[in-house]
Structures are given as structure tokens and as C-alpha cells.
Design an enzyme around this catalytic site. Structure first.
Site, mmCIF file in Angstrom:
data_model
loop_
_atom_site.group_PDB
_atom_site.id
_atom_site.type_symbol
_atom_site.label_atom_id
_atom_site.label_comp_id
_atom_site.label_asym_id
_atom_site.label_seq_id
_atom_site.Cartn_x
_atom_site.Cartn_y
_atom_site.Cartn_z
ATOM 1 C CG HIS A 111 -1.546 -1.165 1.643
ATOM 2 N ND1 HIS A 111 -2.958 -1.106 1.371
ATOM 3 C CD2 HIS A 111 -1.315 -2.279 1.932
ATOM 4 C CE1 HIS A 111 -3.594 -2.416 1.900
ATOM 5 N NE2 HIS A 111 -2.319 -2.990 2.247
ATOM 6 C CE1 TYR A 112 -2.141 6.054 -2.359
ATOM 7 C CE2 TYR A 112 -0.649 5.512 -4.109
ATOM 8 C CZ TYR A 112 -1.536 5.950 -3.606
ATOM 9 O OH TYR A 112 -2.867 6.402 -4.343
ATOM 10 C CD GLU A 175 -0.818 1.342 4.373
ATOM 11 O OE1 GLU A 175 -0.624 2.487 3.590
ATOM 12 O OE2 GLU A 175 -2.186 1.303 4.415
ATOM 13 C CG ASP A 232 -3.145 1.482 -2.057
ATOM 14 O OD1 ASP A 232 -4.542 1.474 -2.353
ATOM 15 O OD2 ASP A 232 -2.979 1.163 -0.725
#
Length: 340
Positions: A111-112, A175, A232
Site C-alpha cells: 500500500h501507500y 504500508e 495504491d
């Protein structure tokens, strides 16, 4: 007469003695008992002895795999052994561990955050969203762990890949601090990832993939498992670099892709609006893993799925429109990573 009585008496005596002898024999002659063979309990004498459970300060660990790795079975525990403590009873590990087991951690999802470092930490630790790890963008050598790998983090949400749903249950989430793309501008301009971040992600992902035996087909973007609502880590994330330099994730073979591209160019434009052709593309996306339902129409769900696919495998163009090159890439990937 007396002689006759004598003979009769003698015969009676002989008969009586013989009968008694027979009775004696029948009484004392032991019968050979019929013994049914007892079932032989299976033992592990032919097997290698199990490694011992280690105990450190009262905490138990088992870090050796004694199961069949070819079946994806694994008995190693990357953490302490969690056991029940029933009142009045003792749980023992005399026969621990059973060889028929594997890891719950089957997916790795990237993810971002779409937030800077400080806000990313606050949101992922204090609100109703989380990930197992957070890769910062401060240039140091630290990676933040936020959730125990044995527990569910709230990072995937409503999600699917192939036949699996709700991937929070079976995944580890990473993340990455990244701005994503600014909202309200009308166009999406995605922010790049720093080289330091990419190296961190690669090292972290490699470790997780190796320990849990996660296949390349299960290393995915958030956009892959939820294309209708997520983008993302976006098209700036270097999937090909991770594949080429670290053997992480999926990528297509250029030769196979070129063969399909040459074929697709011949009549792609002519067939583009044909419902059966559209249905075939949707089916190919579904076969690869995406949760799109074939409809024979270029609907919004299909467009977003194509967009997510392009983020991952064709980042030079992510307009959500299927063209000959995107179609060729999809077919090449389905050949390389066919469902078994």
C-alpha cells in the site's frame, strides 16, 4: 455261569477304567488358546526424532520445519507457541507438532499511505486502520512494526483474489509513506518512491515471502485486490525492479508478450466493441485473479480493473482502456502464472 459273570465283570471294569482315563484326559488336557494378534501401534522409530521445543524465560518456541515442504506444510513457528490454559487441566506437548499444518499468512499486500510520515504513524496506530509494517521516508534504516504478524491488521478491507475473499484474514500488509496523488486536480499525478524506501520494501518483502512460502501470484497491490476503490501503491511503484533485482512478485516474459501483441494488432480495433470479445477479456482478467464479473460490456468495474492492472504491469499508460499491448501483457501473464 461263574465264568460268564467273571468275564462280564472284567469287561465292565475295563470299560469303566477306559472311560475314566478318557475323562481324565479330557479334563486335564489343556486346550491350545487361539490368540488373536494385537494390532501393532504405529511408532516413529523409523523417523528422525523431533527437535525439542525451546523454552526461554517460560516462553515456548518451535522454529524447525519437520513437515513436507512440497505440500506447503510447515511446522515452524515464527513467534511463541500460543496454548490454551483450561482450568483444572494441563495442556501437554508430548506429540507436538503435527506435520499437517501450514501458515495462515498466504498473501503480501503493498500500500501507500497518501500521508506524510508523522500522520501516517498516527492514523495507522490510533485509528480503525492498520498494517503489520510501515516503511517511512526519513532516510534511516528503520522499519516500523505496528501489528503482530500472527494477528489480523485492518489494511485490505473488502477484497478478493482468485477464490479468496476478505484478505485481511490471510495476508500481511506493508504500508509505504507516499503522497499518492493529489485530490481535486482533475488528473492523477502520482508521487515517486525513494530508492531508500524501495530497498527497505524489498528486504522486508523478501524476508516475509521466504518465511511464509508466499508464491509470486500472491504478492499484490491493494489496487489488485480492491480495484473498484483503491489505487495504491500506484503506477510509480517499481514492480518490475522488485521482480528483476529481488525475485519478488510477478512479471511477464517479453517474448511471449510480443507474440500476443503481434497477433492482437491484426484485428484488435475491429473486435473492440464485440460483446463476445469484451467477455473474453473480462474472463481473462478474472482468470488471472481480479474480482471482475464478465458482462460483455466496457462497464465501470471493468475499466477500474484494467486501470489497476495497468498500474501494476503497464505503468506507462493507466487510462483504464484496454489496448493491444495491455491485452498482450494479460495473456502473457496468464500463460506464465496459470491457475493449477
Amino acid at each position: 455261569m461263574r465264568k460268564t459273570l467273571y468275564i462280564i465283570g472284567l469287561s465292565t471294569f475295563v470299560f469303566s477304567c477306559t472311560s475314566q482315563q478318557n475323562v481324565k484326559k479330557n479334563t486335564y488336557k489343556p486346550k491350545t488358546p487361539v490368540v488373536q494378534p494385537k494390532p501393532v501401534a504405529k511408532t516413529q522409530t523409523s523417523e528422525a526424532p523431533k527437535p525439542k521445543i525451546t523454552n526461554e524465560h517460560g516462553v515456548e518456541f518451535f522454529t524447525t520445519n519437520i513437515a513436507d515442504a512440497t505440500k506447503n506444510d510447515n511446522t515452524a513457528s515464527y513467534g511463541s507457541i500460543v496454548s490454551a490454559k483450561p482450568a483444572g487441566y494441563k495442556v501437554v506437548k508430548t506429540y507436538f507438532p503435527a506435520v499437517a499444518q501450514n501458515f495462515r499468512q498466504r498473501y503480501l499486500i503493498l500500500h501507500y499511505t497518501a500521508l506524510p510520515d508523522d500522520k501516517s504513524i498516527t492514523v495507522l496506530t490510533q485509528q480503525a486502520v492498520s498494517a503489520h509494517y510501515l516503511v517511512n521516508n526519513t532516510g534511516d534504516n528503520e522499519i516500523y512494526q505496528l501489528v503482530d504478524e500472527n494477528k489480523r491488521a485492518y489494511h485490505a478491507g473488502v477484497s478478493s483474489w482468485r477464490s479468496d475473499k476478505n484478505l485481511n484474514d490471510t495476508s500481511i500488509g506493508i504500508e509505504i509513506v507516499n503522497a499518492g496523488f493529489p485530490n481535486g486536480t482533475g488528473t492523477r499525478v502520482f508521487a515517486p518512491f525513494s530508492d531508500d524506501q524501495v530497498r527497505k520494501v524489498a528486504a522486508l518483502a523478501k524476508d516475509i515471502i521466504t518465511r511464509y512460502q508466499i508464491p509470486a501470484t500472491n504478492v499484490l497491490a491493494h489496487a489488485d485486490i480492491a480495484p473498484a476503490r483503491k489505487q495504491d501503491p500506484g503506477p510509480m511503484f517499481p514492480w518490475k525492479k522488485l521482480y528483476d533485482e529481488y525475485q519478488i512478485g510477478m512479471w511477464y516474459d517479453q517474448t511471449t508478450k510480443q507474440d500476443y501483441f503481434d497477433l492482437a494488432q491484426e484485428d484488435f480495433a475491429v473486435k473492440y466493441s464485440d460483446p463476445s470479445f469484451i467477455f473474453g477479456i473480462q474472463t481473462a482478467l478474472q482468470k488471472f485473479g481480479y474480482g471482475v464479473e464478465p458482462s460483455g460490456k466496457w462497464d465501470d468495474a471493468t475499466k477500474k480493473t484494467i486501470e489497476a492492472f495497468q498500474y501494476h504491469f503497464r505503468p506507462q499508460n493507466y487510462d483504464g482502456i484496454m489496448d493491444a499491448e495491455t491485452w498482450a501483457i494479460l495473456q502473457a501473464l496468464n500463460v506464465k502464472y496459470s491457475v493449477k
